[in-house]
Design a protein around this motif. Structure first.
Motif, short mmCIF file in Angstrom:
data_model
loop_
_atom_site.label_atom_id
_atom_site.label_comp_id
_atom_site.label_asym_id
_atom_site.label_seq_id
_atom_site.Cartn_x
_atom_site.Cartn_y
_atom_site.Cartn_z
N VAL A 29 0.83 -1.20 0.00
CA VAL A 29 0.00 0.00 0.00
C VAL A 29 0.87 1.25 0.00
N THR A 30 1.91 1.24 0.82
CA THR A 30 2.78 2.41 0.93
C THR A 30 3.53 2.67 -0.38
N SER A 31 3.87 1.62 -1.11
CA SER A 31 4.66 1.81 -2.33
C SER A 31 3.91 2.62 -3.38
N GLY A 32 2.60 2.60 -3.35
CA GLY A 32 1.84 3.40 -4.30
C GLY A 32 1.76 4.87 -3.92
N TRP A 33 2.01 5.19 -2.68
CA TRP A 33 1.86 6.56 -2.20
C TRP A 33 3.17 7.31 -2.06
N VAL A 34 4.27 6.56 -1.92
CA VAL A 34 5.54 7.18 -1.56
C VAL A 34 6.53 7.05 -2.72
N ASN A 35 7.28 8.10 -2.94
CA ASN A 35 8.34 8.10 -3.94
C ASN A 35 9.33 6.98 -3.63
N PRO A 36 9.79 6.19 -4.61
CA PRO A 36 10.70 5.08 -4.35
C PRO A 36 11.99 5.48 -3.61
N GLU A 37 12.47 6.70 -3.83
CA GLU A 37 13.69 7.15 -3.14
C GLU A 37 13.45 7.37 -1.65
N LYS A 38 12.22 7.66 -1.26
CA LYS A 38 11.89 7.95 0.14
C LYS A 38 11.25 6.75 0.85
N ARG A 39 11.03 5.65 0.13
CA ARG A 39 10.29 4.52 0.70
C ARG A 39 10.98 3.94 1.93
N GLY A 40 12.29 3.80 1.90
CA GLY A 40 13.02 3.27 3.05
C GLY A 40 12.88 4.16 4.28
N LEU A 41 12.95 5.46 4.06
CA LEU A 41 12.79 6.42 5.16
C LEU A 41 11.40 6.32 5.78
N VAL A 42 10.38 6.28 4.93
CA VAL A 42 9.00 6.23 5.42
C VAL A 42 8.75 4.93 6.18
N LEU A 43 9.18 3.80 5.64
CA LEU A 43 8.96 2.53 6.33
C LEU A 43 9.80 2.43 7.60
N GLY A 44 10.98 3.03 7.61
CA GLY A 44 11.79 3.07 8.83
C GLY A 44 11.13 3.89 9.91
N MET A 45 10.57 5.03 9.54
CA MET A 45 9.85 5.86 10.51
C MET A 45 8.61 5.12 11.03
N TRP A 46 7.90 4.46 10.12
CA TRP A 46 6.71 3.70 10.52
C TRP A 46 7.07 2.62 11.53
N SER A 47 8.17 1.91 11.29
CA SER A 47 8.58 0.83 12.18
C SER A 47 9.06 1.36 13.53
N THR A 48 9.56 2.58 13.56
CA THR A 48 10.08 3.15 14.80
C THR A 48 8.97 3.66 15.72
N THR A 49 7.80 3.95 15.18
CA THR A 49 6.75 4.56 15.99
C THR A 49 6.29 3.68 17.14
N GLY A 50 6.32 2.37 16.97
CA GLY A 50 5.91 1.47 18.06
C GLY A 50 6.83 1.58 19.26
N ALA A 51 8.13 1.54 19.02
CA ALA A 51 9.11 1.65 20.11
C ALA A 51 9.06 3.04 20.73
N ALA A 52 8.94 4.06 19.91
CA ALA A 52 8.87 5.42 20.45
C ALA A 52 7.62 5.60 21.29
N GLY A 53 6.50 5.04 20.85
CA GLY A 53 5.27 5.13 21.63
C GLY A 53 5.39 4.42 22.97
N ASP A 54 6.09 3.29 23.00
CA ASP A 54 6.32 2.59 24.27
C ASP A 54 7.11 3.46 25.24
N ILE A 55 8.15 4.10 24.74
CA ILE A 55 9.00 4.94 25.59
C ILE A 55 8.21 6.14 26.11
N ILE A 56 7.47 6.79 25.23
CA ILE A 56 6.68 7.96 25.63
C ILE A 56 5.59 7.55 26.61
N GLY A 57 4.91 6.44 26.34
CA GLY A 57 3.86 5.98 27.24
C GLY A 57 4.38 5.64 28.62
N LEU A 58 5.54 4.99 28.69
CA LEU A 58 6.14 4.67 29.98
C LEU A 58 6.53 5.94 30.73
#
Length: 87
Positions: A29-58
């Motif tokens: 789904v993301t590949s259709g919305w995001v420029n191929p050069e930025k795809r790694g950055l977007v998916l990396g940010m997406w994957s990081t949000t879970g860990a960041a949310g845990d830290i902020i919630g704690l």
């Protein structure tokens, strides 16, 4: 302890299986919305949000408990196991 382990391991396996079904769809789904050069950055940010949310919630939960006179979280950031097992 053994009963908990016998329940925990299969549930962990099912969790991993279900998550493995979702991530390829996210990439598709993301590949259709995001420029191929930025795809790694977007998916990396997406994957990081879970860990960041845990830290902020704690941090927020610890702050609220300490301000309200509670004992606070027993797993505050920066503390080792030895520091909070003797509480």
């Amino acid at each position: 302890w053994t009963q908990g382990l016998l329940l925990y391991v299969p549930l962990w396996a099912v969790n991993g299986f279900v998550q493995s079904l979702g991530f390829p769809n996210l990439v598709a789904v993301t590949s259709g919305w995001v420029n191929p050069e930025k795809r790694g950055l977007v998916l990396g940010m997406w994957s990081t949000t879970g860990a960041a949310g845990d830290i902020i919630g704690l941090s927020v939960a610890t702050h609220v408990l300490e301000r309200s006179g509670g004992v606070g979280s027993h797993a505050r950031a920066g503390e080792t196991t030895e520091q909070w097992t003797n509480v």
